[in-house]
Structure formats: structure tokens, C-alpha cells
Design a protein around this motif. Structure first.
Motif, PDB file in Angstrom:
ATOM      1  N   LYS A 192       0.834  -1.199   0.000  1.00 17.87           N
ATOM      2  CA  LYS A 192       0.000   0.000   0.000  1.00 17.87           C
ATOM      3  C   LYS A 192       0.872   1.253   0.000  1.00 17.87           C
ATOM      4  N   GLN A 193       0.292   2.325  -0.496  1.00 19.98           N
ATOM      5  CA  GLN A 193       0.981   3.606  -0.573  1.00 19.98           C
ATOM      6  C   GLN A 193       0.453   4.540   0.508  1.00 19.98           C
ATOM      7  N   ASP A 226      -8.778   8.844  -1.439  1.00 19.89           N
ATOM      8  CA  ASP A 226      -7.471   8.199  -1.495  1.00 19.89           C
ATOM      9  C   ASP A 226      -6.493   8.951  -0.605  1.00 19.89           C
ATOM     10  N   ASP A 286      -3.604   5.055   2.365  1.00 15.44           N
ATOM     11  CA  ASP A 286      -4.614   4.589   1.417  1.00 15.44           C
ATOM     12  C   ASP A 286      -5.520   3.603   2.147  1.00 15.44           C
ATOM     13  N   ASP A 315      -8.631   2.629   0.923  1.00 17.40           N
ATOM     14  CA  ASP A 315      -9.644   2.076   0.016  1.00 17.40           C
ATOM     15  C   ASP A 315     -11.040   2.515   0.462  1.00 17.40           C
ATOM     16  N   ARG A 328     -12.272   1.969  -9.560  1.00 21.42           N
ATOM     17  CA  ARG A 328     -11.224   2.858  -9.090  1.00 21.42           C
ATOM     18  C   ARG A 328     -10.061   2.918 -10.079  1.00 21.42           C
ATOM     19  N   GLU A 366      -6.828   3.119  -9.144  1.00 27.67           N
ATOM     20  CA  GLU A 366      -5.647   2.407  -8.671  1.00 27.67           C
ATOM     21  C   GLU A 366      -5.701   0.949  -9.113  1.00 27.67           C
ATOM     22  N   TYR A 403      -6.213  -2.534  -4.526  1.00 29.09           N
ATOM     23  CA  TYR A 403      -7.539  -2.216  -3.981  1.00 29.09           C
ATOM     24  C   TYR A 403      -8.284  -3.467  -3.532  1.00 29.09           C
TER      25      TYR A 403
END
Length: 339
Positions: free
Chosen positions: A49-50, A79, A110, A112, A134, A136, A141
Motif C-alpha cells: 500500500k501507498q 485516497d 490509502d 480504500d 477505481r 488504482e 484495492y
């Protein structure tokens, strides 16, 4: 001695001259924080994840200094960039610091459309990928094991504390969010009092089972729905994620209700009750939910801050009030303050 004084005086004059002739860009860099992107592997989600990080202006200049950390959660369909791009959180932090407020690291993950909880039901990766609209990648996700509370409280906090110069204890750690993120901030702080000492919610979805029959009457206890079917009708625009996160029966919803989580913590570990702050717009669709949680916390004798302001469920409202939550968290996380 005269030589030493002369040398010191020359050094001070040189420093003053350098400051006086600094370029506008250099002067700006000295007073503004910077925003960067980072990633982590989450064992709770089994995916990478970012997250976005705001580092205060002094972070690079003072390499031995450690900082409190505030975690800011986005809302449904949002986000990790929302708080910077839509909420201008970085500019709000710079202004607060320029006015003499404490500096903090701010982390924006993030989340989701997760509601920041361990989901009550699983959705297959294939079904998620078919339904996801989305931008991403679906691999990030559509997570295989949606333990979003452990992802934030354990994986993300551990990553931040190991990668940045934080004050790595609950005393110097707070959390905030808007809408779905407001629910996440309050519920996570109440469920993980070992991690956070303070939580703030803007326009939070903080009393999910509140009955929709009429406006909230503050003269009597809140009325709650006894049938999740009623929730499906009331929250049909959110229903793509709610039954997975909260469940399809009231037991699952009650287990995730902030008021009930607060009551349990008050009974079992009141000394670690986090400081709480709620605000909401007078034209917000979640106004009654915030009034209901305010009533519940008062009934439990849980100290908290509560405010209603003009405004709706939108970024105009959140931009206007994010400086208040930042200042409130900063004051509680600073050394010498009481949360």
C-alpha cells in the motif's frame, strides 16, 4: 579570548548575511514542510500500500529531533492524496507552525473503501475486480484479507516509526479523519488505546445504526435500527461496501459501533480513554449521528470536545476546519501537554 570573540562575531555576521540574501525559494523552503510518498507491505492486507507523509520544515535541518505523529484518514471513494490536494492540509500545517504551533509529522494512508475495520464478510478478488471502478490497480484495492484496522494500527504505525524520526509512543500519536475516515479515527483510537492518545472526527459516520425516524431528540437516548434492511435503504448510495465491512445483521454493526466500543473501554480501561473531538456541519447528512455519539459520550461521562458549524458534507467545510483538528491534536501530542 579576543580572537575567539572576534571569530564568533564574524560567524554570526556571516549567518545573518546569508539569511538576508537567501533567495525567495530558499526562504520558503525554510518555513514550509514537504510532502513525500512512501509504501509498505501490509501483512494484515497481504498487499503493498501507498501512503503520503507531511514532514515539517525543521525535519531535515534538525537530524536529531523526533516528532509527534498525526494520522489523517480519507473518506469513502477517496485516497491518500485527498487531504493534501483537496484539503490543503500541508498549507494548514505550515500556517499553524508559522503562528507558533507545534510541529508534527502527518501520515495519510490509502484506506480504500474499507471503513477502517476488519470486514464482517469476504468478497472474492474476481468479484472485487469486476465491481471496482477505481483508478488504482485492482491488486492494491482488492485485498485478499481485509483487516484494515490492523493494517493502520499495526503495520502502518510500525512502518512509520521505523522509517521516520517519530516519538514512538501513544502519548505522541493521534489520529483524525473525515466521513468514513472520521468513523475510522474514532473507532481505531477506541479499539487501540495502546496506539493513539487522541482522535478527531470531521463529519464522521459515527453512529451507524441510528434510526432514521425523525431528527435526533437530544432530550432522550438515541433510537437505533433493529433491522439492517432499513440501513440498506437509508444508506443505499454507500451499500457497495457497508455490508461487507459492517455485516448483514445488527450484531456485526453493533460490534463496530463507536458508542459501544467507548462504553466497553470505559468499563475495562478508562485510564487509556483517548481524548476525543467531534465536529460536523449543520447541513451535513451525518449531523444526527454526531449528536447521538455526543449524547452517548456525555452519558458515559467520557470527556470530549464537540462542535457544530455552518456547512455541508464537502471539502469547503473540511478545508475550513482541518486547521482546528490539527491545532487540537498538536496541543495534545506536544511534550508537556495532557491528552
Amino acid at each position: 579570548m579576543v580572537s575567539l570573540l572576534r571569530t564568533a562575531r564574524r560567524a554570526l555576521l556571516a549567518l545573518a548575511a546569508a539569511s538576508a540574501f537567501a533567495s525567495p525559494a530558499e526562504a520558503h523552503a525554510q518555513t514550509t514542510g514537504r510532502v513525500r510518498v512512501d509504501t509498505l507491505w501490509s501483512n494484515a492486507l497481504r498487499t503493498r500500500k501507498q501512503f503520503v507523509v507531511y514532514l515539517p520544515a525543521s525535519y531535515d535541518r534538525e537530524p536529531a529531533r523526533r516528532y509527534p505523529v498525526a494520522y489523517y484518514l480519507h473518506g469513502l471513494w477517496g485516497d491518500e492524496w485527498n487531504w493534501v490536494r483537496n484539503g490543503r492540509l500541508d498549507a494548514a500545517m505550515d500556517s499553524l507552525v508559522a503562528a507558533g504551533g507545534p510541529e508534527m509529522i502527518v501520515v495519510m494512508p490509502d484506506g480504500d473503501d474499507s471503513w477502517y475495520t476488519t470486514w464482517n464478510a469476504l468478497v472474492t478478488i474476481d468479484a472485487c475486480q469486476r465491481d471496482s471502478t477505481r483508478k488504482e490497480p485492482a491488486a492494491a484495492y482488492c485485498v485478499p484479507w481485509p483487516h484494515y484496522d490492523d493494517y493502520v494500527a499495526r503495520d502502518l504505525v510500525a512502518k512509520v516509526d521505523s522509517s521516520y524520526r517519530t516519538r514512538a509512543d501513544r502519548r505522541h500519536r493521534g489520529i483524525a479523519g473525515l466521513s468514513m475516515g472520521g468513523y475510522g479515527a474514532v473507532s481505531l483510537a477506541l479499539r487501540y488505546p495502546d496506539v493513539w492518545s487522541a482522535a478527531a472526527s470531521h463529519s464522521g459516520f459515527v453512529a451507524p445504526l441510528l434510526d432514521a425516524a425523525g431528527p435526533f431528540d437530544a432530550s432522550r437516548p438515541p433510537r437505533y435500527a433493529t433491522d439492517v434492511a432499513a440501513m440498506a435503504t437509508r444508506w443505499r448510495d454507500y451499500w457497495a461496501s457497508l455490508p461487507f465491512a459492517f455485516g448483514r445483521d445488527t450484531m456485526g454493526w453493533w460490534a463496530r459501533d463507536p458508542g459501544r466500543i467507548a462504553a466497553r473501554l470505559q468499563r475495562t480501561d478508562a485510564a487509556r480513554m483517548p481524548a476525543l473531538r467531534l465536529d460536523v456541519g449543520a447541513g451535513d447528512r451525518f449531523l444526527d449521528q454526531n449528536r447521538a455519539l455526543h449524547f452517548t459520550l456525555d452519558s458515559l461521562r467520557v470527556a470530549h470536545a464537540y462542535a457544530e458549524h455552518p456547512g455541508a458534507h464537502d471539502w469547503t467545510y473540511w478545508r475550513a476546519h482541518v486547521p482546528e483538528s490539527l491545532a487540537w491534536l498538536g496541543a495534545r501530542l506536544a511534550d508537556g501537554a495532557r491528552p
